[in-house]
Design an enzyme around this catalytic site. Structure first.
Site, PDB file in Angstrom:
ATOM      1  N   CYS A 178      -2.137   0.339   8.634  1.00 51.69           N
ATOM      2  CA  CYS A 178      -1.531   0.698   9.787  1.00 51.69           C
ATOM      3  C   CYS A 178      -2.060  -0.165  10.827  1.00 51.69           C
ATOM      4  O   CYS A 178      -1.397  -0.216  11.962  1.00 51.69           O
ATOM      5  CB  CYS A 178      -2.182   2.385  10.024  1.00 51.69           C
ATOM      6  SG  CYS A 178      -3.762   2.540  10.214  1.00 51.69           S
ATOM      7  N   TRP A 216      -0.385   7.179   1.997  1.00 54.30           N
ATOM      8  CA  TRP A 216      -0.850   6.742   0.449  1.00 54.30           C
ATOM      9  C   TRP A 216      -1.413   5.373   0.790  1.00 54.30           C
ATOM     10  O   TRP A 216      -2.101   4.669  -0.127  1.00 54.30           O
ATOM     11  CB  TRP A 216       0.509   6.261  -0.088  1.00 54.30           C
ATOM     12  CG  TRP A 216       1.475   5.485   0.699  1.00 54.30           C
ATOM     13  CD1 TRP A 216       2.641   5.910   1.057  1.00 54.30           C
ATOM     14  CD2 TRP A 216       1.741   4.060   0.702  1.00 54.30           C
ATOM     15  NE1 TRP A 216       3.447   5.259   1.598  1.00 54.30           N
ATOM     16  CE2 TRP A 216       2.745   3.842   1.609  1.00 54.30           C
ATOM     17  CE3 TRP A 216       0.809   3.076   0.528  1.00 54.30           C
ATOM     18  CZ2 TRP A 216       3.097   2.736   1.899  1.00 54.30           C
ATOM     19  CZ3 TRP A 216       1.248   1.860   0.863  1.00 54.30           C
ATOM     20  CH2 TRP A 216       2.059   1.608   1.574  1.00 54.30           C
ATOM     21  N   GLU A 272      -1.258  10.779  13.331  1.00 49.23           N
ATOM     22  CA  GLU A 272      -1.665   9.391  13.461  1.00 49.23           C
ATOM     23  C   GLU A 272      -0.629   8.534  12.736  1.00 49.23           C
ATOM     24  O   GLU A 272      -0.301   8.498  11.483  1.00 49.23           O
ATOM     25  CB  GLU A 272      -3.098   9.211  12.535  1.00 49.23           C
ATOM     26  CG  GLU A 272      -4.397  10.145  13.178  1.00 49.23           C
ATOM     27  CD  GLU A 272      -5.304   9.522  12.876  1.00 49.23           C
ATOM     28  OE1 GLU A 272      -6.444   9.714  13.682  1.00 49.23           O
ATOM     29  OE2 GLU A 272      -5.808   8.706  12.001  1.00 49.23           O
TER      30      GLU A 272
HETATM   31  P1  NAD Z   1       5.313   8.976   5.623  1.00 52.14           P
HETATM   32  O1  NAD Z   1       5.539   9.282   6.967  1.00 52.14           O
HETATM   33  O2  NAD Z   1       6.613   8.801   4.830  1.00 52.14           O
HETATM   34  O3  NAD Z   1       4.742  10.244   4.869  1.00 52.14           O
HETATM   35  C1  NAD Z   1       3.277  10.459   5.142  1.00 52.14           C
HETATM   36  C2  NAD Z   1       3.253  12.084   4.319  1.00 52.14           C
HETATM   37  O4  NAD Z   1       4.193  13.104   5.179  1.00 52.14           O
HETATM   38  C3  NAD Z   1       3.229  12.059   2.919  1.00 52.14           C
HETATM   39  O5  NAD Z   1       2.318  13.030   2.543  1.00 52.14           O
HETATM   40  C4  NAD Z   1       4.643  12.745   2.979  1.00 52.14           C
HETATM   41  O6  NAD Z   1       4.884  13.339   1.730  1.00 52.14           O
HETATM   42  C5  NAD Z   1       4.797  13.696   3.971  1.00 52.14           C
HETATM   43  N1  NAD Z   1       6.032  14.124   4.251  1.00 52.14           N
HETATM   44  C6  NAD Z   1       7.318  13.545   4.496  1.00 52.14           C
HETATM   45  N2  NAD Z   1       8.159  14.130   5.242  1.00 52.14           N
HETATM   46  C7  NAD Z   1       7.639  15.493   5.483  1.00 52.14           C
HETATM   47  C8  NAD Z   1       8.057  16.476   6.139  1.00 52.14           C
HETATM   48  N3  NAD Z   1       9.489  16.653   6.417  1.00 52.14           N
HETATM   49  N4  NAD Z   1       7.259  17.589   6.449  1.00 52.14           N
HETATM   50  C9  NAD Z   1       5.802  17.494   6.027  1.00 52.14           C
HETATM   51  N5  NAD Z   1       5.576  16.366   5.313  1.00 52.14           N
HETATM   52  C10 NAD Z   1       6.145  15.429   5.295  1.00 52.14           C
HETATM   53  O7  NAD Z   1       4.447   7.897   5.640  1.00 52.14           O
HETATM   54  P2  NAD Z   1       3.630   6.742   4.353  1.00 52.14           P
HETATM   55  O8  NAD Z   1       4.735   5.954   3.995  1.00 52.14           O
HETATM   56  O9  NAD Z   1       2.876   7.739   3.597  1.00 52.14           O
HETATM   57  O10 NAD Z   1       2.558   6.184   5.442  1.00 52.14           O
HETATM   58  C11 NAD Z   1       2.813   4.958   5.856  1.00 52.14           C
HETATM   59  C12 NAD Z   1       3.027   5.293   7.530  1.00 52.14           C
HETATM   60  O11 NAD Z   1       1.714   5.635   7.878  1.00 52.14           O
HETATM   61  C13 NAD Z   1       2.911   3.871   8.315  1.00 52.14           C
HETATM   62  O12 NAD Z   1       3.908   3.920   9.376  1.00 52.14           O
HETATM   63  C14 NAD Z   1       1.551   3.726   8.873  1.00 52.14           C
HETATM   64  O13 NAD Z   1       1.265   2.847  10.005  1.00 52.14           O
HETATM   65  C15 NAD Z   1       1.325   4.945   8.888  1.00 52.14           C
HETATM   66  N6  NAD Z   1      -0.459   5.138   8.896  1.00 52.14           N
HETATM   67  C16 NAD Z   1      -0.938   5.217  10.092  1.00 52.14           C
HETATM   68  C17 NAD Z   1      -2.338   5.566  10.249  1.00 52.14           C
HETATM   69  C18 NAD Z   1      -3.130   5.611  11.427  1.00 52.14           C
HETATM   70  O14 NAD Z   1      -4.432   5.907  11.296  1.00 52.14           O
HETATM   71  N7  NAD Z   1      -2.588   5.715  12.463  1.00 52.14           N
HETATM   72  C19 NAD Z   1      -3.237   5.270   8.925  1.00 52.14           C
HETATM   73  C20 NAD Z   1      -2.454   5.035   7.795  1.00 52.14           C
HETATM   74  C21 NAD Z   1      -0.952   4.736   7.681  1.00 52.14           C
END
Ligand code: NAD
Length: 455
Positions: free
Chosen positions: A261, A130, A227
């Site tokens: 991130c 998000w 990622e």
């Molecule tokens: P999150 O892991 O909570 O959720 C990410 C996505 O996964 C969401 O769409 C969520 O609904 C989905 N999801 C959750 N459980 C799932 C499951 N069991 N099976 C399939 N999908 C599932 O992460 P977040 O809070 O949305 O994002 C924050 C994290 O993302 C931070 O750790 C940040 O560092 C990382 N991030 C990394 C990058 C990068 O380029 N490396 C970029 C942006 C954010």
């Protein structure tokens, strides 16, 4: 139903029907049926669609920024920055796709011709975060569509309205309804999507969820990219202009309310300039305007997820208990909404969660170091490896230090920066695979090897 709330005041903005295992299966079937004819179109036609999508972003930029701000709490100027930055990324893909995807002759002699072509994977799942829904979404769906794949796009449950807008704009630009579909919901909807016989998974999110996804799809031998998070460090050498470095790093730590991130999450400062740097850094942070994210002057908004307040409270308590010095901030603000003061600690060490676990909020620890070797050792002392950087006037010294850092991206005199021309990747718990650059176009394809012998 999925409830969409405004993190600035807790109000409900929308309630949307979430996808079920049945509806996810129906979306997959439609995406699968539509993929071959999308891939058969000449690349030029797919480029036209993405060019029109870009025009749609430009035409609706203010409205899209307002929606983004309402559902994730991003200060409005930063929402517009994200959308304007997206245009440059799309331009890169539009410019680079033709050459990158052209068939390559790699050998042609003695009647033998060897060629590589790039085939689409099929139907890919794009499960997104998000914090930058336009950036991290487009890094996947733009090249995935250009290379002839169908995309099932699951925006984060915290950025659903922006995800639906992306779908509407792509469809208005000529991408067929079934070739790009939005899957709505939280983790269960993501899991329902993964249960389909998809051909690739491109995930952006936390390490914890990344592990679950790897476990779910690993045995299926399909393309998997993750990622994930970071604990990104920067080292400030003794030869810098302290005020300039402090201003740059305060922005790198606090932009998007620390929810990037590649936010700067740890700072190591040479002992000769430590005190002056800390003073300048705190002055910068105290100058940031916290407030209504729709306000033009707001720089710090609410946290998008209420649950992160508990993570920050725990890091503050742990750091204080272990002897860190709180220089500003340190507490949540009164509801409504999920607000946390920008927070700076000095006298920290690696025994503290603040220096080891991803904070994903407006909080930073600054640690004094004796020199380059200690700084490099501490910067690499992490489970993560997304970005890392150094501030110094000395180019040769910077190159020596950057070469020793275990990170996907390294920075000299800059931070919190992504370029569409360079690959975006992480090492260790920051993930596998990459997006962006020409590699980030090829990654949505399967290279096919042609061995052609003339009769
Ligand atoms: P999150 O892991 O909570 O959720 C990410 C996505 O996964 C969401 O769409 C969520 O609904 C989905 N999801 C959750 N459980 C799932 C499951 N069991 N099976 C399939 N999908 C599932 O992460 P977040 O809070 O949305 O994002 C924050 C994290 O993302 C931070 O750790 C940040 O560092 C990382 N991030 C990394 C990058 C990068 O380029 N490396 C970029 C942006 C954010």
């Amino acid at each position: 139903m999925l409830k969409v709330t405004n993190p600035a005041d807790g109000s409900t903005i929308a309630e949307l029907p979430a996808d079920t295992p049945q509806s996810a299966a129906a979306k997959y079937r439609a995406a699968h049926a539509a993929q071959a004819s999308w891939a058969e179109r000449p690349l030029e036609q797919r480029l036209v669609c993405i060019r029109r999508f870009r025009e749609g972003i430009v035409s609706h930029l203010d409205r899209l920024a307002a929606i983004l701000t309402s559902e994730v709490g991003k200060p409005i100027r930063q929402s517009r920055n994200e959308l304007n930055g997206l245009l440059g990324r799309i331009d890169f893909f539009l410019d680079a796709a033709r050459d990158t995807l052209a068939p390559r002759t790699v050998f042609n002699a003695d009647g033998m011709h060897e060629r590589i072509t790039h085939e689409p994977l099929g139907v890919i799942a794009n499960i997104s975060a998000w914090n930058y829904p336009y950036f991290v979404g487009a890094n996947v769906f733009v090249p995935a569509l250009l290379t002839g794949n169908s995309v099932l796009y699951k925006p984060s449950e915290y950025a659903t309205l922006s995800g639906l807008e992306i779908g509407n704009l792509l469809h208005a630009a000529g991408v067929p309804q079934d070739v790009f579909q939005v899957v709505i919901g939280a983790g269960e909807a993501g899991a329902a999507l993964l249960a389909q016989p998809i051909d690739g998974v491109y995930f952006t999110g936390s390490y914890a969820t990344g592990v679950k996804i790897a476990q779910a799809v690993g045995p299926r031998m399909i393309r998997l990219q993750l990622e994930l998070g970071g604990k990104d460090p920067t080292y400030v050498c003794e030869d810098v202009d302290v005020a300039t470095a402090a201003a740059s790093l305060a922005d790198g730590a606090m932009y998007n309310t620390g929810q990037s991130c590649c936010s700067v999450e740890r700072i190591y400062v040479h002992e000769k300039v430590h005190d002056a740097f800390v003073e300048a850094f705190v002055r910068e942070v105290k100058g940031f305007t916290i407030g209504d994210p729709t306000g033009e002057s707001s720089y710090i908004g609410p946290l998008t997820r209420a649950a992160q307040l508990d993570v920050l409270d725990a890091q503050v308590a742990d750091a204080k208990a272990k002897g860190a010095r709180l220089l500003t901030g340190g507490r949540r603000l009164d509801p409504p909404g999920h607000w946390f003061e920008p927070t700076v600690f000095s006298h920290v060490n690696h025994g503290m969660a603040l220096m080891r676990e991803e904070s994903f909020g407006p909080i930073i620890g600054i640690q004094k170091v004796a020199g380059d070797d200690e700084a490099v050792r501490l910067m690499n002392d992490t489970d993560y490896g997304l970005t890392a950087g150094v501030y110094t006037k000395d180019a040769a010294r910077a190159e020596r230090i950057l070469a020793r850092l275990q990170a996907g991206s390294v920075y000299w005199n800059c931070c919190d920066r992504v370029s569409p021309r360079l690959p975006w990747s992480g090492v260790k718990h920051s993930g596998i695979g990459l997006t962006l650059s020409t590699y980030g176009i090829e990654t949505f394809t399967r290279p096919k090897a042609w061995h052609l012998r003339s009769p």
